[in-house]
Design a protein around this motif. Structure first.
Motif, PDB file in Angstrom:
ATOM      1  N   LYS A  62       0.843  -1.192   0.000  1.00 29.12           N
ATOM      2  CA  LYS A  62       0.000   0.000   0.000  1.00 29.12           C
ATOM      3  C   LYS A  62       0.877   1.240   0.000  1.00 29.12           C
ATOM      4  O   LYS A  62       1.968   1.242   0.581  1.00 29.12           O
ATOM      5  CB  LYS A  62      -0.947   0.002   1.194  1.00 29.12           C
ATOM      6  CG  LYS A  62      -0.277   0.021   2.539  1.00 29.12           C
ATOM      7  CD  LYS A  62      -1.302  -0.040   3.647  1.00 29.12           C
ATOM      8  CE  LYS A  62      -0.589  -0.122   4.991  1.00 29.12           C
ATOM      9  NZ  LYS A  62      -1.502  -0.311   6.085  1.00 29.12           N
ATOM     10  N   PRO A  63       0.432   2.268  -0.689  1.00 30.87           N
ATOM     11  CA  PRO A  63       1.226   3.500  -0.714  1.00 30.87           C
ATOM     12  C   PRO A  63       1.167   4.213   0.632  1.00 30.87           C
ATOM     13  O   PRO A  63       0.122   4.273   1.273  1.00 30.87           O
ATOM     14  CB  PRO A  63       0.568   4.333  -1.815  1.00 30.87           C
ATOM     15  CG  PRO A  63      -0.810   3.780  -1.960  1.00 30.87           C
ATOM     16  CD  PRO A  63      -0.768   2.353  -1.517  1.00 30.87           C
ATOM     17  N   ASP A  66       3.451   9.512  -2.109  1.00 30.69           N
ATOM     18  CA  ASP A  66       3.624   9.398  -3.561  1.00 30.69           C
ATOM     19  C   ASP A  66       4.844   8.565  -3.929  1.00 30.69           C
ATOM     20  O   ASP A  66       4.834   7.880  -4.947  1.00 30.69           O
ATOM     21  CB  ASP A  66       3.753  10.781  -4.204  1.00 30.69           C
ATOM     22  CG  ASP A  66       2.436  11.528  -4.231  1.00 30.69           C
ATOM     23  OD1 ASP A  66       1.380  10.883  -4.048  1.00 30.69           O
ATOM     24  OD2 ASP A  66       2.465  12.761  -4.428  1.00 30.69           O
ATOM     25  N   GLU A  67       5.886   8.603  -3.111  1.00 32.47           N
ATOM     26  CA  GLU A  67       7.132   7.921  -3.466  1.00 32.47           C
ATOM     27  C   GLU A  67       7.517   6.813  -2.490  1.00 32.47           C
ATOM     28  O   GLU A  67       8.615   6.259  -2.589  1.00 32.47           O
ATOM     29  CB  GLU A  67       8.266   8.941  -3.561  1.00 32.47           C
ATOM     30  CG  GLU A  67       8.065   9.933  -4.693  1.00 32.47           C
ATOM     31  CD  GLU A  67       9.215  10.905  -4.846  1.00 32.47           C
ATOM     32  OE1 GLU A  67      10.067  10.999  -3.931  1.00 32.47           O
ATOM     33  OE2 GLU A  67       9.275  11.579  -5.884  1.00 32.47           O
ATOM     34  N   HIS A  69       6.176   3.150  -0.534  1.00 36.59           N
ATOM     35  CA  HIS A  69       5.197   2.070  -0.411  1.00 36.59           C
ATOM     36  C   HIS A  69       5.599   1.153   0.736  1.00 36.59           C
ATOM     37  O   HIS A  69       6.785   0.885   0.927  1.00 36.59           O
ATOM     38  CB  HIS A  69       5.126   1.239  -1.696  1.00 36.59           C
ATOM     39  CG  HIS A  69       4.392   1.904  -2.798  1.00 36.59           C
ATOM     40  ND1 HIS A  69       4.904   2.950  -3.523  1.00 36.59           N
ATOM     41  CD2 HIS A  69       3.166   1.671  -3.289  1.00 36.59           C
ATOM     42  CE1 HIS A  69       4.021   3.329  -4.426  1.00 36.59           C
ATOM     43  NE2 HIS A  69       2.957   2.563  -4.314  1.00 36.59           N
ATOM     44  N   ASP A 104       3.861   2.466 -13.170  1.00 37.88           N
ATOM     45  CA  ASP A 104       3.057   1.432 -12.501  1.00 37.88           C
ATOM     46  C   ASP A 104       3.403   0.040 -13.024  1.00 37.88           C
ATOM     47  O   ASP A 104       3.415  -0.926 -12.266  1.00 37.88           O
ATOM     48  CB  ASP A 104       1.561   1.704 -12.691  1.00 37.88           C
ATOM     49  CG  ASP A 104       1.082   2.900 -11.879  1.00 37.88           C
ATOM     50  OD1 ASP A 104       1.803   3.325 -10.949  1.00 37.88           O
ATOM     51  OD2 ASP A 104      -0.016   3.403 -12.181  1.00 37.88           O
TER      52      ASP A 104
END
Length: 170
Positions: A62-63, A66-67, A69, A104
């Motif tokens: 899950k994030p 933005d950069e 995870h 992605d």
């Protein structure tokens, strides 16, 4: 120290200041949850039969930003004998991974195949120590080919989306 006339090459941001190169890195690894149960102690140490050991894996991502995870590697181990449960270990081992300028299509295989491969040796050691600390022989989990599992899962998803029926089971 560089002398006058030396040629120095650095890799960094593009001349216009834009950082466009793909970058991936491990930020941190940690135990998010660990449960060790030895419900039949001390009787379990007198049992003659070897327990049957069932190991289940689950991978999630899950994030966080933005950069960044978070990748979760969940490992559930249960050892059962005719007399009952010998031991049970549930581990949720996680890693924070930084991904910058990664599409992605590139991020998904990294987060669900490569990141778990990087986390697994540490999770494996925690499981082994937990089983040993519960009074049993250390449990050495076999290495796992996360890339092959990822590819197999992607093929199954593609077949399910196209409506194909599986030919057999492995």
């Amino acid at each position: 120290m560089a002398e006058e006339g030396d040629n120095i090459t650095t890799s960094g941001p593009a001349p216009n200041g834009a950082d466009t190169q793909p970058q991936i890195g491990v930020i941190s690894q940690y135990v998010k949850d660990l449960s060790v149960e030895n419900p039949n102690a001390p009787d379990v140490y007198q049992w003659d039969a070897q327990p049957q050991i069932d190991v289940q894996f689950n991978i999630g991502s899950k994030p966080v930003s933005d950069e960044v995870h978070e990748v979760e590697l969940r490992i559930d181990v249960i050892a059962k004998a005719d007399q009952g449960v010998a031991f049970q270990v549930e581990l949720l081992y996680c890693g924070l991974f930084g991904l910058r300028n990664v599409t992605d299509d590139q991020a998904h295989p990294f987060l669900f195949a490569e990141a778990p491969r990087l986390l697994f040796p540490f999770a494996r050691a925690i499981i082994s120590d937990a089983v040993r600390d519960a009074g049993f022989q250390p449990l050495m989990l076999e290495p796992i080919d996360f890339t092959a599992l990822y590819m197999q899962q992607r093929e199954q998803q593609a077949a399910a989306e196209s409506g194909e029926q599986p030919v057999g089971t492995a």
